[in-house]
Design a protein around this motif. Structure first.
Motif, PDB file in Angstrom:
ATOM      1  N   VAL A  44     -25.121   0.603 -71.231  1.00  0.00           N
ATOM      2  CA  VAL A  44     -23.738   0.283 -71.432  1.00  0.00           C
ATOM      3  C   VAL A  44     -23.323  -0.810 -70.490  1.00  0.00           C
ATOM      4  CG1 VAL A  44     -23.025   1.895 -69.732  1.00  0.00           C
ATOM      5  CG2 VAL A  44     -21.498   1.330 -71.540  1.00  0.00           C
ATOM      6  N   ALA A  45     -22.168  -1.401 -70.718  1.00  0.00           N
ATOM      7  CA  ALA A  45     -21.678  -2.454 -69.842  1.00  0.00           C
ATOM      8  C   ALA A  45     -21.046  -1.883 -68.585  1.00  0.00           C
ATOM      9  CB  ALA A  45     -20.657  -3.300 -70.577  1.00  0.00           C
ATOM     10  N   LEU A  46     -21.134  -2.642 -67.487  1.00  0.00           N
ATOM     11  CA  LEU A  46     -20.483  -2.241 -66.244  1.00  0.00           C
ATOM     12  C   LEU A  46     -19.072  -2.815 -66.148  1.00  0.00           C
ATOM     13  CD1 LEU A  46     -23.321  -2.816 -63.649  1.00  0.00           C
ATOM     14  CD2 LEU A  46     -22.379  -0.646 -64.360  1.00  0.00           C
ATOM     15  N   SER A  47     -18.724  -3.778 -67.010  1.00  0.00           N
ATOM     16  CA  SER A  47     -17.512  -4.537 -66.755  1.00  0.00           C
ATOM     17  C   SER A  47     -16.263  -3.882 -67.297  1.00  0.00           C
ATOM     18  CB  SER A  47     -17.644  -5.929 -67.374  1.00  0.00           C
ATOM     19  OG  SER A  47     -18.002  -5.804 -68.711  1.00  0.00           O
ATOM     20  N   VAL A  48     -15.145  -4.171 -66.649  1.00  0.00           N
ATOM     21  CA  VAL A  48     -13.854  -3.620 -67.039  1.00  0.00           C
ATOM     22  C   VAL A  48     -12.829  -4.742 -67.060  1.00  0.00           C
ATOM     23  CG1 VAL A  48     -11.995  -2.061 -66.372  1.00  0.00           C
ATOM     24  CG2 VAL A  48     -14.358  -1.364 -66.079  1.00  0.00           C
ATOM     25  N   GLY A  49     -12.026  -4.822 -68.125  1.00  0.00           N
ATOM     26  CA  GLY A  49     -10.979  -5.836 -68.210  1.00  0.00           C
ATOM     27  C   GLY A  49      -9.893  -5.572 -67.193  1.00  0.00           C
ATOM     28  N   MET A  50      -9.483  -6.614 -66.463  1.00  0.00           N
ATOM     29  CA  MET A  50      -8.481  -6.457 -65.418  1.00  0.00           C
ATOM     30  C   MET A  50      -7.109  -6.947 -65.846  1.00  0.00           C
ATOM     31  SD  MET A  50      -9.965  -4.846 -63.199  1.00  0.00           S
ATOM     32  CE  MET A  50     -11.620  -4.432 -62.743  1.00  0.00           C
ATOM     33  N   SER A  51      -7.006  -7.671 -66.951  1.00  0.00           N
ATOM     34  CA  SER A  51      -5.708  -8.083 -67.464  1.00  0.00           C
ATOM     35  C   SER A  51      -5.860  -8.322 -68.944  1.00  0.00           C
ATOM     36  CB  SER A  51      -5.234  -9.371 -66.766  1.00  0.00           C
ATOM     37  OG  SER A  51      -6.001 -10.476 -67.200  1.00  0.00           O
ATOM     38  N   ALA A  72     -30.023   6.859 -77.436  1.00  0.00           N
ATOM     39  CA  ALA A  72     -29.152   7.069 -76.281  1.00  0.00           C
ATOM     40  C   ALA A  72     -27.701   6.810 -76.692  1.00  0.00           C
ATOM     41  CB  ALA A  72     -29.532   6.135 -75.138  1.00  0.00           C
ATOM     42  N   PRO A  73     -26.778   7.739 -76.394  1.00  0.00           N
ATOM     43  CA  PRO A  73     -25.347   7.519 -76.632  1.00  0.00           C
ATOM     44  C   PRO A  73     -24.577   7.363 -75.311  1.00  0.00           C
ATOM     45  CG  PRO A  73     -25.847   9.868 -76.770  1.00  0.00           C
ATOM     46  CD  PRO A  73     -27.094   9.176 -76.260  1.00  0.00           C
ATOM     47  N   PRO A  74     -24.517   6.163 -74.739  1.00  0.00           N
ATOM     48  CA  PRO A  74     -23.902   5.989 -73.419  1.00  0.00           C
ATOM     49  C   PRO A  74     -22.375   6.127 -73.458  1.00  0.00           C
ATOM     50  CG  PRO A  74     -25.373   4.171 -73.985  1.00  0.00           C
ATOM     51  CD  PRO A  74     -25.111   4.927 -75.229  1.00  0.00           C
ATOM     52  N   THR A  75     -21.804   6.421 -72.284  1.00  0.00           N
ATOM     53  CA  THR A  75     -20.357   6.538 -72.120  1.00  0.00           C
ATOM     54  C   THR A  75     -19.944   5.862 -70.822  1.00  0.00           C
ATOM     55  OG1 THR A  75     -20.398   8.681 -73.238  1.00  0.00           O
ATOM     56  CG2 THR A  75     -18.393   8.125 -72.052  1.00  0.00           C
ATOM     57  N   VAL A  76     -18.804   5.146 -70.863  1.00  0.00           N
ATOM     58  CA  VAL A  76     -18.225   4.522 -69.677  1.00  0.00           C
ATOM     59  C   VAL A  76     -16.962   5.291 -69.292  1.00  0.00           C
ATOM     60  CG1 VAL A  76     -17.148   2.431 -68.748  1.00  0.00           C
ATOM     61  CG2 VAL A  76     -19.098   2.254 -70.280  1.00  0.00           C
ATOM     62  N   PHE A  77     -16.788   5.512 -67.980  1.00  0.00           N
ATOM     63  CA  PHE A  77     -15.587   6.160 -67.458  1.00  0.00           C
ATOM     64  C   PHE A  77     -14.899   5.188 -66.497  1.00  0.00           C
ATOM     65  CE2 PHE A  77     -18.781   9.347 -68.355  1.00  0.00           C
ATOM     66  CZ  PHE A  77     -18.086  10.278 -69.117  1.00  0.00           C
ATOM     67  N   GLY A 112      -0.485   1.904 -61.254  1.00  0.00           N
ATOM     68  CA  GLY A 112      -1.898   2.253 -61.236  1.00  0.00           C
ATOM     69  C   GLY A 112      -2.446   2.441 -62.635  1.00  0.00           C
ATOM     70  N   VAL A 113      -3.762   2.445 -62.751  1.00  0.00           N
ATOM     71  CA  VAL A 113      -4.419   2.524 -64.063  1.00  0.00           C
ATOM     72  C   VAL A 113      -4.825   3.955 -64.357  1.00  0.00           C
ATOM     73  CG1 VAL A 113      -6.398   1.743 -65.408  1.00  0.00           C
ATOM     74  CG2 VAL A 113      -5.228   0.150 -63.880  1.00  0.00           C
ATOM     75  N   ARG A 114      -4.569   4.387 -65.586  1.00  0.00           N
ATOM     76  CA  ARG A 114      -4.965   5.728 -66.015  1.00  0.00           C
ATOM     77  C   ARG A 114      -6.476   5.802 -66.214  1.00  0.00           C
ATOM     78  NH1 ARG A 114      -0.642   7.256 -70.835  1.00  0.00           N
ATOM     79  NH2 ARG A 114       1.234   7.381 -69.521  1.00  0.00           N
ATOM     80  N   ASP A 115      -7.028   6.995 -65.999  1.00  0.00           N
ATOM     81  CA  ASP A 115      -8.445   7.224 -66.281  1.00  0.00           C
ATOM     82  C   ASP A 115      -8.667   7.221 -67.790  1.00  0.00           C
ATOM     83  OD1 ASP A 115      -8.580   7.586 -63.578  1.00  0.00           O
ATOM     84  OD2 ASP A 115      -8.922   9.756 -63.656  1.00  0.00           O
ATOM     85  N   ILE A 116      -9.770   6.607 -68.218  1.00  0.00           N
ATOM     86  CA  ILE A 116     -10.140   6.627 -69.636  1.00  0.00           C
ATOM     87  C   ILE A 116     -11.657   6.752 -69.744  1.00  0.00           C
ATOM     88  CG2 ILE A 116      -8.183   5.218 -70.388  1.00  0.00           C
ATOM     89  CD1 ILE A 116     -10.148   2.861 -70.642  1.00  0.00           C
ATOM     90  N   SER A 117     -12.121   7.089 -70.940  1.00  0.00           N
ATOM     91  CA  SER A 117     -13.548   7.061 -71.242  1.00  0.00           C
ATOM     92  C   SER A 117     -13.749   6.254 -72.515  1.00  0.00           C
ATOM     93  CB  SER A 117     -14.119   8.470 -71.410  1.00  0.00           C
ATOM     94  OG  SER A 117     -13.516   9.129 -72.503  1.00  0.00           O
ATOM     95  N   ILE A 118     -14.906   5.596 -72.614  1.00  0.00           N
ATOM     96  CA  ILE A 118     -15.207   4.700 -73.728  1.00  0.00           C
ATOM     97  C   ILE A 118     -16.617   4.986 -74.217  1.00  0.00           C
ATOM     98  CG2 ILE A 118     -15.422   2.292 -74.460  1.00  0.00           C
ATOM     99  CD1 ILE A 118     -13.645   1.612 -71.996  1.00  0.00           C
ATOM    100  N   SER A 119     -16.762   5.173 -75.510  1.00  0.00           N
ATOM    101  CA  SER A 119     -18.086   5.396 -76.095  1.00  0.00           C
ATOM    102  C   SER A 119     -18.718   4.059 -76.458  1.00  0.00           C
ATOM    103  CB  SER A 119     -17.994   6.269 -77.349  1.00  0.00           C
ATOM    104  OG  SER A 119     -17.517   7.554 -77.021  1.00  0.00           O
ATOM    105  N   VAL A 120     -19.911   3.833 -75.952  1.00  0.00           N
ATOM    106  CA  VAL A 120     -20.692   2.663 -76.339  1.00  0.00           C
ATOM    107  C   VAL A 120     -21.476   3.020 -77.595  1.00  0.00           C
ATOM    108  CG1 VAL A 120     -22.528   1.077 -75.615  1.00  0.00           C
ATOM    109  CG2 VAL A 120     -20.864   1.918 -73.964  1.00  0.00           C
ATOM    110  N   GLY A 121     -21.709   2.033 -78.448  1.00  0.00           N
ATOM    111  CA  GLY A 121     -22.484   2.298 -79.656  1.00  0.00           C
ATOM    112  C   GLY A 121     -23.840   2.906 -79.332  1.00  0.00           C
ATOM    113  N   THR A 122     -24.229   3.910 -80.098  1.00  0.00           N
ATOM    114  CA  THR A 122     -25.510   4.587 -79.878  1.00  0.00           C
ATOM    115  C   THR A 122     -26.661   3.585 -79.908  1.00  0.00           C
ATOM    116  OG1 THR A 122     -24.654   6.608 -80.866  1.00  0.00           O
ATOM    117  CG2 THR A 122     -27.056   6.383 -80.738  1.00  0.00           C
TER     118      THR A 122
END
Length: 319
Positions: free
Chosen positions: A11-18, A90-95, A106-116
Motif C-alpha cells: 500500500v502507499a505510505l503517502s497522505v494528502g495534506m491539503s 494481499a488486501p492491505p489497509t492504511v490507517f 485536527g484531523v479525524r482518524d480514518i482507514s482506507i482499503s487498498v485494492g487487493t
C-alpha cells in the motif's frame, strides 16, 4: 522453521495534506519486504504473513500513518524450468491517525482499503545458497480501492483524496536476489509500480476528488543484511522510493523520493517467526517528509506436504 521467507502485497505510505497537495509514493510500501529473503524460493506449502508499519511523521505533519499488509502465499509444487511458482494475495489497509485530537482543526482518524493485490513469483535456487526471483501482479484499485478524504474534527474537509494512486490499478513488477548461507540473509529487492495515468475515481466529482490524476511510475529498493544466532536474527536494513514524474502536473510534484536506514531483530518461536525493525529518514527531496518508522511482522507456516510414509515390510515369524 524455514530460513527463507517471501512476502508481497501492500500500500502507499503517502497522505494528502491539503485539497491541492499530496505526498505521493508507490502503492507498494517502501520497506515492506526488508527482512525477507525474497530472492530465494520457498519450500512447497502455504504461509501467512502480516506486516504492520507505523510511520511517525515529524511536525508539522498533522497525521501519523499505519499500514497493515496481510499476505497469503502458496508455494506450489510447480517448478517450470527449475523455478518454483508462488502465488500471492494481499488486501492491505492504511490507517491515518490525527495528531491534534483536542483541536477542532485536527484531523479525524480514518482507514482506507487498498485494492487487493494478486500476483505470482517465479523463484530460482541457483545453488551455493544464492537465489533470484521475478514478481508480477496487480493491485485491483479499480475494483475495491478506496478514495479516502481527510476531515477535520470540526467536520470540514481537510484534504483529499488521501491516496490519489488508487485512482488507477497498480501494476507491479519486481526482481530480487538473495544469499542465505551460514545464517545470513543478504537480499536486494527492486519493485516497480506502474499506473494507467491519468487515473480517475468513480462516483461524483465532489471537491475535485474524482480526478483526473497524473500518477508517477515509481521504483522501490529494499535492502537487508542480517545474521542468525541460534533462534535470534539481527542486522541492518535500508529502503527507499524514487518517483519518475515530478513535473507540476504530477501528484508527485517536486517529490523525487526518500531513503531510510535502520535495524532489524527477529526471533524464531518454532511455530512462528517474529521480526521488528525500525528505520529513520536519512535522505529526501525537498517536499517529501521525515519520519521514524516502526514495523512488526509475524510469519506462520500453515501447511507443508508431509512425506509419504514407506509401506511397512512383511514380518515373517516362525514358531
Amino acid at each position: 522453521m524455514m530460513k527463507n521467507w517471501l512476502a508481497a502485497g501492500a500500500v502507499a505510505l503517502s497522505v494528502g495534506m491539503s485539497a491541492t497537495a499530496a505526498f505521493a509514493q508507490t502503492t507498494t510500501v517502501p520497506g515492506e519486504q526488508v527482512g525477507l529473503a525474497t530472492g530465494a524460493p520457498l519450500p512447497e506449502g502455504i504461509y501467512a504473513l502480516n506486516t504492520f508499519v507505523y510511520q511517525m511523521r515529524d511536525n508539522p505533519a498533522p497525521v501519523d500513518v499505519g499500514i497493515n499488509v496481510p499476505v497469503l502465499v502458496w508455494s506450489t509444487p510447480f517448478v517450470p524450468f527449475g523455478g518454483r511458482v508462488e502465488l500471492l494475495v494481499a488486501p492491505p489497509t492504511v490507517f491515518v491517525f490525527g495528531k491534534n485530537r483536542n483541536s477542532a482543526a485536527g484531523v479525524r482518524d480514518i482507514s482506507i482499503s487498498v485494492g487487493t493485490f494478486v500476483g505470482g513469483i517465479w523463484a530460482f535456487d541457483l545453488g551455493n545458497n544464492f537465489g533470484v526471483s521475478l514478481l508480477g501482479g496487480v493491485y485491483l484499485n479499480d475494483l475495491n480501492g478506496d478514495r479516502g478524504l481527510l476531515q477535520s474534527n470540526a467536520g470540514g474537509l481537510a484534504g483529499g483524496p488521501v491516496l490519489p494512486q488508487l485512482a488507477s490499478n497498480t501494476y507491479r513488477a519486481g526482481i530480487a536476489a538473495s544469499y542465505t548461507g551460514d545464517g545470513y540473509n543478504l537480499t536486494a529487492n527492486l519493485t516497480g509500480n506502474f499506473y494507467d495515468s491519468p487515473g480517475r475515481f468513480g462516483g461524483n466529482n465532489f471537491f475535485g476528488t474524482r480526478g483526473p490524476f497524473v500518477i508517477s511510475d515509481s521504483l522501490n529498493l529494499d535492502l537487508t543484511a542480517t545474521k542468525k544466532f541460534g533462534k535470534f536474527e539481527i542486522g541492518a536494513i535500508g529502503y527507499g522510493t524514487v518517483n519518475f514524474d515530478t513535473s507540476a502536473r504530477s501528484v508527485a510534484f517536486n517529490d523525487r523520493g526518500r531513503f531510510l536506514l535502520g535495524g532489524l531483530i527477529g526471533y524464531d518461536f518454532g511455530v512462528a517467526t517474529a521480526q521488528v525493525y525500525v528505520a529513520r529518514t536519512v535522505a529526501k527531496s525537498a517536499v517529501s517528509f521525515d519520519s521514524t518508522e516502526i514495523s512488526g511482522r509475524l510469519i506462520v507456516p500453515l501447511y507443508s506436504p508431509t512425506p509419504v510414509a514407506a509401506a511397512p515390510s512383511a514380518i515373517m515369524r516362525k514358531y
